[in-house]
Enzyme design. Structure first.
Site, short mmCIF file in Angstrom:
data_model
loop_
_atom_site.label_atom_id
_atom_site.label_comp_id
_atom_site.label_asym_id
_atom_site.label_seq_id
_atom_site.Cartn_x
_atom_site.Cartn_y
_atom_site.Cartn_z
N ASP A 11 60.03 22.09 36.82
CA ASP A 11 60.96 22.93 37.60
C ASP A 11 61.50 22.18 38.82
O ASP A 11 60.81 21.33 39.38
CB ASP A 11 60.22 24.21 38.04
CG ASP A 11 61.18 25.32 38.44
OD1 ASP A 11 62.39 25.20 38.18
OD2 ASP A 11 60.70 26.32 39.03
N THR A 57 62.80 31.63 27.07
CA THR A 57 63.58 32.74 26.51
C THR A 57 64.48 33.35 27.59
O THR A 57 65.51 33.94 27.27
CB THR A 57 62.66 33.84 25.92
OG1 THR A 57 61.62 34.13 26.87
CG2 THR A 57 62.01 33.39 24.62
N ASN A 59 65.93 31.52 29.98
CA ASN A 59 66.97 30.55 30.38
C ASN A 59 68.31 30.77 29.67
O ASN A 59 69.33 30.20 30.07
CB ASN A 59 66.50 29.11 30.18
CG ASN A 59 65.45 28.66 31.18
OD1 ASN A 59 64.55 27.88 30.86
ND2 ASN A 59 65.54 29.14 32.41
N TRP A 60 68.35 31.64 28.65
CA TRP A 60 69.63 31.96 28.00
C TRP A 60 70.58 32.62 29.00
O TRP A 60 71.79 32.63 28.80
CB TRP A 60 69.43 32.87 26.79
CG TRP A 60 68.72 32.17 25.67
CD1 TRP A 60 67.41 32.34 25.31
CD2 TRP A 60 69.26 31.18 24.80
NE1 TRP A 60 67.11 31.50 24.26
CE2 TRP A 60 68.22 30.78 23.92
CE3 TRP A 60 70.52 30.58 24.66
CZ2 TRP A 60 68.41 29.83 22.92
CZ3 TRP A 60 70.69 29.62 23.66
CH2 TRP A 60 69.65 29.25 22.82
N ARG A 62 71.40 31.57 31.78
CA ARG A 62 72.11 30.56 32.60
C ARG A 62 73.57 30.41 32.15
O ARG A 62 73.92 30.77 31.02
CB ARG A 62 71.39 29.22 32.50
CG ARG A 62 69.99 29.33 33.09
CD ARG A 62 69.48 28.03 33.58
NE ARG A 62 68.19 28.22 34.22
CZ ARG A 62 67.56 27.32 34.92
NH1 ARG A 62 68.09 26.11 35.06
NH2 ARG A 62 66.40 27.58 35.47
N LEU A 182 53.87 31.62 36.44
CA LEU A 182 53.84 31.12 35.06
C LEU A 182 55.20 31.21 34.37
O LEU A 182 55.45 30.50 33.40
CB LEU A 182 52.82 31.91 34.23
CG LEU A 182 51.40 31.35 34.21
CD1 LEU A 182 50.51 32.25 33.36
CD2 LEU A 182 51.38 29.94 33.63
C1 IPE Z 1 60.72 27.85 34.03
O1 IPE Z 1 61.61 27.49 35.04
C2 IPE Z 1 61.26 27.44 32.69
C3 IPE Z 1 61.33 26.00 32.43
C4 IPE Z 1 60.87 25.06 33.20
C5 IPE Z 1 61.93 25.65 31.17
P1 IPE Z 1 62.66 28.55 35.60
O2 IPE Z 1 63.40 27.87 36.71
O3 IPE Z 1 63.48 29.11 34.51
O4 IPE Z 1 61.70 29.69 36.16
P2 IPE Z 1 61.96 30.85 37.22
O5 IPE Z 1 63.17 31.60 36.76
O6 IPE Z 1 62.18 30.20 38.54
O7 IPE Z 1 60.71 31.67 37.21
C1 IPE Z 2 64.08 23.18 35.55
O1 IPE Z 2 64.88 23.05 36.67
C2 IPE Z 2 64.84 22.98 34.26
C3 IPE Z 2 64.97 24.19 33.44
C4 IPE Z 2 64.49 25.37 33.72
C5 IPE Z 2 65.69 24.06 32.18
P1 IPE Z 2 65.78 24.23 37.19
O2 IPE Z 2 67.12 24.12 36.56
O3 IPE Z 2 65.11 25.53 37.03
O4 IPE Z 2 65.90 23.86 38.74
P2 IPE Z 2 65.87 24.86 39.97
O5 IPE Z 2 64.65 25.70 39.83
O6 IPE Z 2 67.12 25.66 39.88
O7 IPE Z 2 65.82 23.96 41.17
MG MG Z 3 63.87 26.64 38.19
#
Ligand code: IPE
Ligand code: IPE
Ligand code: MG
Length: 244
Positions: A11, A57, A59-60, A62, A182
């Protein structure tokens, strides 16, 4: 002691880019390099299973543009790393329902899993369209569809219906970027995992900090519900007691 299974919530790519006045996708690009470094060092350390939370699941939700970049990076990573994976005897496995990804992504995933299917030194699990709740629901559905005898269902049998079937639970779960949650990752499997949270953003995480996390882990005492005096250094959840 080196964990058999390390799972990582990668992350902070977006924040890393923002801090540099760059677009989010530059952060994802840099994040791929961290993933490469961590895979290599885990293999060198003798870690047997490495799970990378790559796309959840959730992340869709985005923006389309960001998802396109992420899928494109995934395809490039797999194509670029394939020969190295085979050379290093690393088997690729997928956790999640990949049916929802675009055709080109699915084909690359299938090709890479097929070409590494014989590899045995390490398993690299990519969690893709993965959610712990989704995984548990699917397991329940498939067991019901099989007509399993509810009164005889065991934890071991249930685990066979999870994406991680045949693999040990992660002893160590790492999350970068300072978040301490988590986010729907390995809900069943992380029941007794040790957690390592670091403020380091994923693109700045590398082999060195991975070793720091492993070192930190190796100095912890895992108790599995027992008292500190009862516990042996080799204890695992399998020997956690009568309820197991
Ligand atoms: C968790 O990160 C998912 C992945 C690393 C693939 P997110 O950035 O999506 O999590 P949240 O939304 O901050 O909890
Ligand atoms: C983790 O980085 C990558 C994925 C969840 C795919 P993020 O894209 O969540 O980065 P932040 O949390 O916005 O900084
Ligand atoms: Mg993130």
């Amino acid at each position: 002691m080196i964990p058999q299974h390390i799972a990582v919530i990668m992350d902070g790519n977006g924040r890393w880019a923002k801090a540099r006045g760059m677009k989010r996708h530059e952060g994802h690009r840099a994040g791929v390099e961290s993933a490469r470094a961590v895979v290599t060092r885990c293999r060198e350390l003798g870690v047997r299973h490495l799970t990378l939370y790559t796309f959840s699941t959730e992340n869709w939700a985005r923006p389309e543009e960001e998802k396109r970049v992420l899928f494109d990076l995934l395809v490039r990573f797999l194509k670029g790393e394939l020969s190295t994976l085979v050379e290093q005897d690393i088997r690729l496995r997928l956790l999640g329902d990949i049916g929802r990804f675009p055709m080109a992504v699915r084909e690359t995933l299938r090709m890479a899993t097929n070409k590494t299917a014989h590899c045995r030194s390490m398993t690299l699990n990519l969690a893709l369209n993965y959610g712990g709740r989704d995984e548990i629901l699917r397991a329940v559905r498939s067991l019901l569809a099989e007509g399993v005898d509810a009164s005889k269902l065991t934890a071991e049998q249930f685990e066979e219906a999870l994406y991680t079937q045949g693999q040990p639970d992660p002893e160590l779960v790492i999350r970068t970027s300072g978040e301490q949650r988590l986010s729907n990752f390995l809900l069943w499997q992380a029941a007794y995992s040790e957690f390592y949270f670091t403020p380091t953003l994923w693109p700045d995480f590398g082999a060195e900090e991975l070793e720091k996390a492993v070192d930190d882990y190796s100095r912890r005492q895992r108790r599995f519900g027992k008292t500190g005096d009862q516990v042996q250094p080799t204890d695992s959840i399998a020997s956690r007691g009568s309820a197991g």
